[in-house]
Scaffold this motif. Sequence first.
Motif, PDB file in Angstrom:
ATOM      1  N   ILE A  38       1.604   1.267  -6.581  1.00 56.42           N
ATOM      2  CA  ILE A  38       1.468   0.621  -5.356  1.00 56.42           C
ATOM      3  C   ILE A  38       2.790   0.031  -4.837  1.00 56.42           C
ATOM      4  N   ASP A  39       3.445   0.497  -3.823  1.00 57.07           N
ATOM      5  CA  ASP A  39       4.655  -0.041  -3.193  1.00 57.07           C
ATOM      6  C   ASP A  39       5.504  -0.357  -4.011  1.00 57.07           C
ATOM      7  N   GLY A  40       5.859   0.726  -4.779  1.00 57.05           N
ATOM      8  CA  GLY A  40       7.017   0.457  -5.984  1.00 57.05           C
ATOM      9  C   GLY A  40       6.759  -0.137  -7.136  1.00 57.05           C
ATOM     10  N   SER A  41       5.479  -0.785  -7.102  1.00 57.64           N
ATOM     11  CA  SER A  41       5.167  -1.806  -8.195  1.00 57.64           C
ATOM     12  C   SER A  41       4.170  -0.902  -9.115  1.00 57.64           C
ATOM     13  N   LEU A  42       4.223  -1.126 -10.527  1.00 55.17           N
ATOM     14  CA  LEU A  42       3.481  -0.660 -11.618  1.00 55.17           C
ATOM     15  C   LEU A  42       2.169  -1.527 -11.580  1.00 55.17           C
ATOM     16  N   VAL A  43       0.982  -0.786 -11.416  1.00 57.00           N
ATOM     17  CA  VAL A  43      -0.474  -1.504 -11.543  1.00 57.00           C
ATOM     18  C   VAL A  43      -1.146  -1.144 -12.814  1.00 57.00           C
ATOM     19  N   PHE A  44      -1.458  -1.978 -13.926  1.00 56.59           N
ATOM     20  CA  PHE A  44      -2.129  -1.434 -14.871  1.00 56.59           C
ATOM     21  C   PHE A  44      -3.525  -1.842 -14.919  1.00 56.59           C
ATOM     22  N   ASP A 122     -11.555  -6.301 -10.777  1.00 54.93           N
ATOM     23  CA  ASP A 122     -10.052  -6.451 -10.752  1.00 54.93           C
ATOM     24  C   ASP A 122      -9.275  -5.846  -9.765  1.00 54.93           C
ATOM     25  N   SER A 123     -10.147  -4.834  -9.104  1.00 53.05           N
ATOM     26  CA  SER A 123      -9.440  -3.890  -7.991  1.00 53.05           C
ATOM     27  C   SER A 123      -9.935  -4.242  -6.612  1.00 53.05           C
ATOM     28  N   ARG A 126      -7.222  -4.139  -3.722  1.00 52.23           N
ATOM     29  CA  ARG A 126      -6.644  -2.701  -3.829  1.00 52.23           C
ATOM     30  C   ARG A 126      -7.586  -1.709  -3.159  1.00 52.23           C
ATOM     31  N   ASP A 127      -8.775  -1.695  -3.610  1.00 48.69           N
ATOM     32  CA  ASP A 127      -9.775  -0.738  -3.219  1.00 48.69           C
ATOM     33  C   ASP A 127     -10.467  -0.798  -1.867  1.00 48.69           C
ATOM     34  N   ARG A 128     -10.276  -2.183  -1.196  1.00 44.87           N
ATOM     35  CA  ARG A 128     -11.046  -2.241   0.233  1.00 44.87           C
ATOM     36  C   ARG A 128      -9.822  -2.434   1.233  1.00 44.87           C
ATOM     37  N   ASP A 129      -8.822  -2.700   0.885  1.00 44.98           N
ATOM     38  CA  ASP A 129      -7.597  -2.840   1.804  1.00 44.98           C
ATOM     39  C   ASP A 129      -6.406  -1.845   1.591  1.00 44.98           C
ATOM     40  N   GLU A 147     -19.628   0.338  -3.982  1.00 47.69           N
ATOM     41  CA  GLU A 147     -19.666  -1.104  -4.435  1.00 47.69           C
ATOM     42  C   GLU A 147     -21.241  -1.205  -4.929  1.00 47.69           C
ATOM     43  N   MET A 148     -21.199  -2.246  -5.876  1.00 49.20           N
ATOM     44  CA  MET A 148     -22.479  -2.713  -6.256  1.00 49.20           C
ATOM     45  C   MET A 148     -23.235  -3.663  -4.952  1.00 49.20           C
TER      46      MET A 148
END
Length: 197
Positions: A38-44, A122-123, A126-129, A147-148
Amino acid sequence: MTAESAEHRVHWPVPPHDGYTVDDLFTLPDLPPHTEMIDGSLVFVSPQGHFHFAMIHLLANGLRSTLPPDFRVAAEMTVVLDRHNAPEPDVFVARADALTSHDQTRYAAADVLLVIEVVSPDSTARDRDAKPRKYAAAGIPNFWLVEMAGEDDHPVVQVYELGKVTGTYALTGIYHDHVKISVPYDIDIDLTTFDRY
């Protein structure tokens, strides 16, 4: 520093000045499974919970049950949006002819018709925006956010469609029990079967 602490030290890759590219994502050694960019960054990605697991399987199976022959359903594979963004949607629908090899590890955004993100603790941001904005900018016409909700933690599916004039997603429906829609094809998914997964 003890010898034991030195052995457990993690050596994180240092990103280049202008960030990683998609090429780096596929060539850096020893990245954890399901690493996103995401935006050139690694997301684990953190280990998934049962809700996340169950929804991926419920939605993938539901999408496949009415899938036209010229489409394909995939889960947890990379979709390349641009040079610095390569997320891994939880589930997506792509054109069948976009699969060119059984060794294929990615799809191009231009071949994807629907992306689905199942929100995990944890996401959430990222998932909403972040991801919906990037999916829309890449021209992916349909997006679902899952979502729950409620005391029983039942799934809720928010369905969005890309506005041709605005270039952003507009909410077209919220589904608690049953997703029955005609875009990007006729889809009929019974969400009440969630407890069977």
